[in-house]
Design an enzyme around this catalytic site. Structure first.
Site, PDB file in Angstrom:
ATOM      1  N   LYS A  83      16.048 -31.666  25.992  1.00  0.00           N
ATOM      2  CA  LYS A  83      16.859 -30.887  25.136  1.00  0.00           C
ATOM      3  C   LYS A  83      16.822 -30.949  23.779  1.00  0.00           C
ATOM      4  O   LYS A  83      16.551 -32.588  23.329  1.00  0.00           O
ATOM      5  CB  LYS A  83      18.389 -31.147  25.405  1.00  0.00           C
ATOM      6  CG  LYS A  83      19.328 -30.072  25.172  1.00  0.00           C
ATOM      7  CD  LYS A  83      20.734 -30.130  25.757  1.00  0.00           C
ATOM      8  CE  LYS A  83      21.503 -29.334  25.566  1.00  0.00           C
ATOM      9  NZ  LYS A  83      23.144 -29.718  25.906  1.00  0.00           N
TER      10      LYS A  83
HETATM   11  O1  G3P Z   1      26.549 -28.998  26.234  1.00  0.00           O
HETATM   12  C1  G3P Z   1      26.683 -28.166  25.055  1.00  0.00           C
HETATM   13  C2  G3P Z   1      27.845 -27.422  24.805  1.00  0.00           C
HETATM   14  O2  G3P Z   1      28.072 -26.901  26.288  1.00  0.00           O
HETATM   15  C3  G3P Z   1      29.017 -28.037  24.176  1.00  0.00           C
HETATM   16  O3  G3P Z   1      30.165 -27.309  24.291  1.00  0.00           O
HETATM   17  O4  G3P Z   1      32.737 -27.261  24.369  1.00  0.00           O
HETATM   18  O5  G3P Z   1      31.292 -29.034  22.842  1.00  0.00           O
HETATM   19  O6  G3P Z   1      31.329 -26.685  22.305  1.00  0.00           O
HETATM   20  P1  G3P Z   1      31.648 -27.637  23.449  1.00  0.00           P
END
Ligand code: G3P
Length: 218
Positions: A83
């Site tokens: 990533k």
């Molecule tokens: O892993 C990346 C993403 O899914 C993070 O989500 O909820 O932290 O915006 P969030």
């Protein structure tokens, strides 16, 4: 559509992989921090739980160090997906890794133009962050359909749209309609997707009526 789960919680990953619905796992530095585990051991263990891609994020901000970190991470298991942030340095590293046949997930994508760059860099996945766009008053699902339209215009692009930052079951439905190839879901949301009050009500009724027959199938 593929479902990945977005977590560093091994118990959740183990349990949900048994449902047969999980095609891979995504992590990020925040999820690793909340797992309280050593990063490399965590990724190693997740890779034994799923044969699908397991995204592990580099920590450096320059491409040269990103590539060194990518080597450490991809040596952990064959299904590690590197990533990388959607920055100029991240995409420089992506281009090198893609040319070497290493799976990549370009993260922190917030615009269709960024997604176009990720595809040109040969990313395996691009991760638009739906919820975080909604949080600032923009439409995350519109971004998914814009990216899907652009990628459809250029069949030479092989990049898959991985909808991330999913905040609820409605987001999953919306991104599926908008053309996402994968959704990465917090475990709670995958569980919520099974639920409907009419399913519970219907099942209770069937069980009650079945009892009245006095029969047993086994
Ligand atoms: O892993 C990346 C993403 O899914 C993070 O989500 O909820 O932290 O915006 P969030």
């Amino acid at each position: 559509m593929k479902f990945f789960i977005d977590t560093g919680n091994l118990d959740e990953i183990r349990e949900l992989c048994e449902t047969g619905m999980v095609d891979g796992v995504t992590t990020n530095p925040s999820l690793v921090a909340s797992s309280g585990k050593d990063f490399k051991s965590l990724i190693k263990e997740i890779c034994t739980l799923t044969p699908g891609h397991v995204s592990a994020e580099v920590l450096a901000t320059d491409s040269e160090t990103m590539l060194k970190e990518a080597k450490v991470l991809s040596d952990i298991a064959d299904n590690v997906c590197i990533k990388l942030p959607l920055t100029m340095e991240g995409l420089k590293a992506c281009k090198v890794l893609s040319a070497d046949g290493i799976a990549t997930n370009v993260t922190l994508c917030f615009s269709a133009l960024q997604a176009l760059l990720a595809a040109k860099a040969g990313a395996t996945y691009v991760s638009p962050f739906i919820g975080r766009l909604d949080d600032v008053g923009q439409n995350g699902c519109e971004l998914i359909s814009d990216i899907a339209s652009i990628y459809d215009n250029y069949p030479e692009f092989d990049t898959r749209i991985l909808a991330a930052s999913i905040r609820g079951p409605q987001h999953v439905l919306d991104v599926a309609l908008a053309g996402a190839d994968v959704s990465t879901l917090p475990p709670k949301i995958l569980r919520q997707m099974y639920q409907h009050p009419l399913t519970d009500k219907g099942l209770t009724g069937f069980m009650k009526d079945w009892e009245k027959t006095g029969q047993s199938l086994l």
